[in-house]
Design a protein around this motif. Structure first.
Motif: not given
Length: 203
Positions: A133-135, A172-173, A179-180, A185-186
């Protein structure tokens, strides 16, 4: 006349005796009260000392447990290594999951609020990364950076220094966290789940 004087003398003697007895009685009562007051103060001092001892013992117990938590958190990365390369994905996920379990449990015993929140965030992001789940970052990258971040935080804490800003990469993460969280959640909603991820501030 002589009888009258004798009676006067007797009355004076009796009165003087009564006054003397009264003075002795008052003196004894005063001494008794002082003794009772001193005994009460001694009991109160003993109770206060007992409470301080319990508080000191409780504080020492919490501090000892905190040190143990720090050791266990650092040990989790050693016991469950994650390699940047040449490690099977299943092994990487397994190690990351075990690290998250340790961080999620041991953070509860960290007395320093900022340190607790930072470690909670690390476990949170590694957990999401284990589920993909981390882009823009792979799980090995997340785990590698989280290990370096954790070591830096624990080192500063053990020296009694102020906790520093995050290392490059992990900073940065952390900035990507909103966003993550939104994407995660989505993903949960798309999976048919109605739960909401609780905010990290509750920890």
């Amino acid at each position: 006349m002589g009888v009258r004087m004798e009676w006067g003398t007797v009355v004076s003697v009796i009165a003087g005796g009564l006054i003397g007895l009264s003075g002795d009685t008052i003196g004894r009562i005063g001494a008794r009260r002082q003794t009772q007051r001193a005994r009460q103060e001694a009991l109160e001092d003993a109770e206060a000392a007992r409470r301080r001892s319990i508080e000191d013992e409780g504080r020492k117990t919490r501090e000892d447990r905190q040190r143990s938590a720090v050791e266990n958190i650092l040990g989790a990365y050693l016991e469950h290594p994650i390699m940047l390369v040449d490690q099977a994905h299943e092994d990487t996920v397994q190690s990351a999951t075990k690290i998250c379990l340790v961080l999620g449990f041991e953070q509860s015993f960290l007395l320093d609020e900022e340190l607790r929140h930072r470690i909670t965030e690390i476990g949170y992001l590694v957990d999401i990364a284990a589920a993909g789940g981390v882009p823009r970052y792979s799980l090995p990258e997340i785990a590698f950076l989280s290990r370096s971040e954790t070591r830096m935080l624990m080192g500063a804490w053990s020296r009694g220094s102020e906790l520093p800003d995050s290392i490059e990469g992990w900073r940065e993460i952390r900035q990507l966290r909103p966003q993550i969280e939104a994407q995660w959640q989505a993903k949960l909603r798309d999976s048919g789940l109605s739960i909401s991820v609780p905010p990290l501030s509750i920890y």
